[in-house]
Scaffold this motif. Structure first.
Motif, PDB file in Angstrom:
ATOM      1  N   ARG A 177      21.103  28.670 -18.893  1.00  0.00           N
ATOM      2  CA  ARG A 177      19.955  29.154 -19.510  1.00  0.00           C
ATOM      3  C   ARG A 177      19.921  30.888 -19.386  1.00  0.00           C
ATOM      4  N   SER A 293      10.798  31.018 -21.476  1.00  0.00           N
ATOM      5  CA  SER A 293       9.658  30.134 -20.947  1.00  0.00           C
ATOM      6  C   SER A 293       8.282  30.860 -21.075  1.00  0.00           C
ATOM      7  N   THR A 297       5.047  29.338 -22.714  1.00  0.00           N
ATOM      8  CA  THR A 297       3.714  28.522 -21.968  1.00  0.00           C
ATOM      9  C   THR A 297       2.829  29.916 -21.731  1.00  0.00           C
ATOM     10  N   GLN A 321      10.351  20.174 -11.907  1.00  0.00           N
ATOM     11  CA  GLN A 321       9.129  20.254 -12.235  1.00  0.00           C
ATOM     12  C   GLN A 321       8.248  19.022 -12.327  1.00  0.00           C
ATOM     13  N   GLN A 325       7.317  18.906 -17.118  1.00  0.00           N
ATOM     14  CA  GLN A 325       7.449  19.820 -18.207  1.00  0.00           C
ATOM     15  C   GLN A 325       8.819  20.536 -18.002  1.00  0.00           C
ATOM     16  N   GLU A 326       9.350  21.222 -19.204  1.00  0.00           N
ATOM     17  CA  GLU A 326      10.589  21.906 -19.189  1.00  0.00           C
ATOM     18  C   GLU A 326      10.626  22.793 -18.091  1.00  0.00           C
ATOM     19  N   ARG A 329      14.287  27.355 -20.162  1.00  0.00           N
ATOM     20  CA  ARG A 329      15.052  27.282 -21.637  1.00  0.00           C
ATOM     21  C   ARG A 329      16.020  28.271 -21.571  1.00  0.00           C
ATOM     22  N   SER A 355      19.262  24.304 -16.625  1.00  0.00           N
ATOM     23  CA  SER A 355      18.244  23.278 -16.478  1.00  0.00           C
ATOM     24  C   SER A 355      18.702  22.341 -17.464  1.00  0.00           C
ATOM     25  N   GLY A 357      15.721  19.421 -19.124  1.00  0.00           N
ATOM     26  CA  GLY A 357      14.613  18.757 -19.072  1.00  0.00           C
ATOM     27  C   GLY A 357      13.853  19.471 -17.780  1.00  0.00           C
ATOM     28  N   SER A 358      13.058  18.631 -17.021  1.00  0.00           N
ATOM     29  CA  SER A 358      12.379  19.051 -15.929  1.00  0.00           C
ATOM     30  C   SER A 358      13.250  19.296 -14.730  1.00  0.00           C
TER      31      SER A 358
END
Length: 378
Positions: A177, A293, A297, A321, A325-326, A329, A355, A357-358
């Protein structure tokens, strides 16, 4: 909570348009409560962790934070310095000592041999993890590759060859990321542009024993000679000391501070003060404040629970997480991973690497301390 690492000399004045808030305000009631409940557990774990860091004892396996106590996993007899540390730790929180079937040293040796197998036969899996309880090794394999029965047969064969149990879990590979207009002195959680292209997030402002100041971020964000700027194309620095396998890098620069952006994007200047750094423990709850992120968010991603420490050349830490949640990103790479301090600020725990997903893969700050001899600039 005890703050680790020496403090730097001096401090920079707050930029007038930045609002300092507490991690508890941003994390949400549930995540803030979990981190607050863990403070005495972390303080107790730190006493033992530093005793192990100084002695490097062969019997050590792992430390995990449980619901209301600390678990120390150890193979064999506890050395005298560890018994002394344990007594001190028990003055801070309940600590139980659990007999481990394998030590961390034994598991790392088996893991090194297993990783050779994975390189020769990628169908076996892509990542090796070591649970804190020393029960064996965990191999993450791509979903859908091979039947469950085949995986069980392979695990049995690996145990016979390696001498430790091997469990396979089906998980995809995490992806690397990689705030908009930070200004001098440079802070954590801010947008970094590499040769004009936004690609990563600053982790923390740090300094070493010589007083040199740096921005700590992810090594995969750039290469030697690249030019880093903020979102407004103001020059920050070029990559300096780096440890590519650990995915940590220092960007030498003129001045940094211990402010860390935690708000959203587009003019949201909210942030917290980073009060120091600390070790990471299995079961610990953390937050991350990557730029991308934050734009989605409006704040940090919290309720990240530490699950595993990888055992390969990267030595990353895996968290999940817990609300599904993600976890991160693209563009969050290098961004700060942290816990809440009792005083409302943050305790640096690491920097984002990848990362899925979670799931979150990050490098712990203790590794950067070992690699570069840096601590939070204050």
């Amino acid at each position: 909570m005890a703050l680790l690492g020496a403090a730097g000399q001096g401090a920079s004045a707050d930029q007038p348009d930045r609002e300092t808030v507490s991690v508890g305000q941003l994390a949400g009631k549930d995540a803030a409560r979990k981190m607050a409940e863990q403070r005495p557990l972390v303080a107790a774990a730190d006493v033992i962790r530093w005793a192990q860091e100084r002695g490097r004892y062969d019997g050590f396996t792992g430390i995990a934070l449980e619901r209301n106590r600390v678990a120390l996993y150890w193979k064999g007899e506890l050395p005298a310095p560890v018994r002394t540390a344990l007594a001190k730790a028990r003055g801070k929180a309940h600590v139980r000592v659990v007999a481990a079937p394998y030590s961390l040293k034994e598991l790392k040796s088996a893991s090194a041999r297993l990783q050779e197998r994975l390189r020769a036969d990628p169908s076996l899996g892509h990542t090796v993890k070591i649970p804190a309880d020393g029960s064996g090794l965990v191999v993450a394999a791509d979903p859908g590759r091979g039947a469950a029965a085949s995986a069980e047969r392979r695990a049995a064969a690996l145990k016979e060859d390696l001498g430790v149990p091997v469990r396979t879990v089906r998980e995809g590979r995490m992806k690397e990321r990689g705030r908009d207009n930070d200004s001098f002195p440079w802070s954590g959680g801010a947008l970094l542009k590499n040769n004009g292209n936004p690609n990563c997030t600053s982790g923390f402002g740090v300094r070493n024993g010589s007083g040199a100041q740096y921005v700590l971020t992810a090594a995969h964000c750039g290469q030697a000679g690249d030019r880093y700027t903020n979102g407004a194309d103001q020059y920050v620095g070029t990559p300096g000391p780096r440890h590519q396998p650990h995915d940590v890098m220092l960007i030498p620069t003129s001045d940094v501070d211990n402010f860390m952006y935690t708000g959203g994007r587009g003019g949201d200047e909210r942030g917290v003060r980073v009060e120091g750094w600390d070790w990471v423990y299995t079961g610990e709850y953390l937050c991350q404040s990557g730029v991308t992120s934050a734009g989605v968010t409006g704040g940090p991603v919290c309720n990240l629970k530490v699950k595993f420490f990888y055992n390969d050349s990267e030595d990353l830490v895996e968290a999940e997480q817990m609300n599904g949640q993600e976890a991160a990103r693209g563009g969050d790479s290098g961004g700060p991973v942290y816990a809440a301090a009792a005083g409302g600020g943050a305790i640096a725990k690491g920097t984002v690497t990848r990362s899925l997903g979670s799931g979150l893969g990050f490098q712990d700050f203790g590794t950067a301390w070992r690699d570069f001899g840096v601590w939070i600039d204050k």
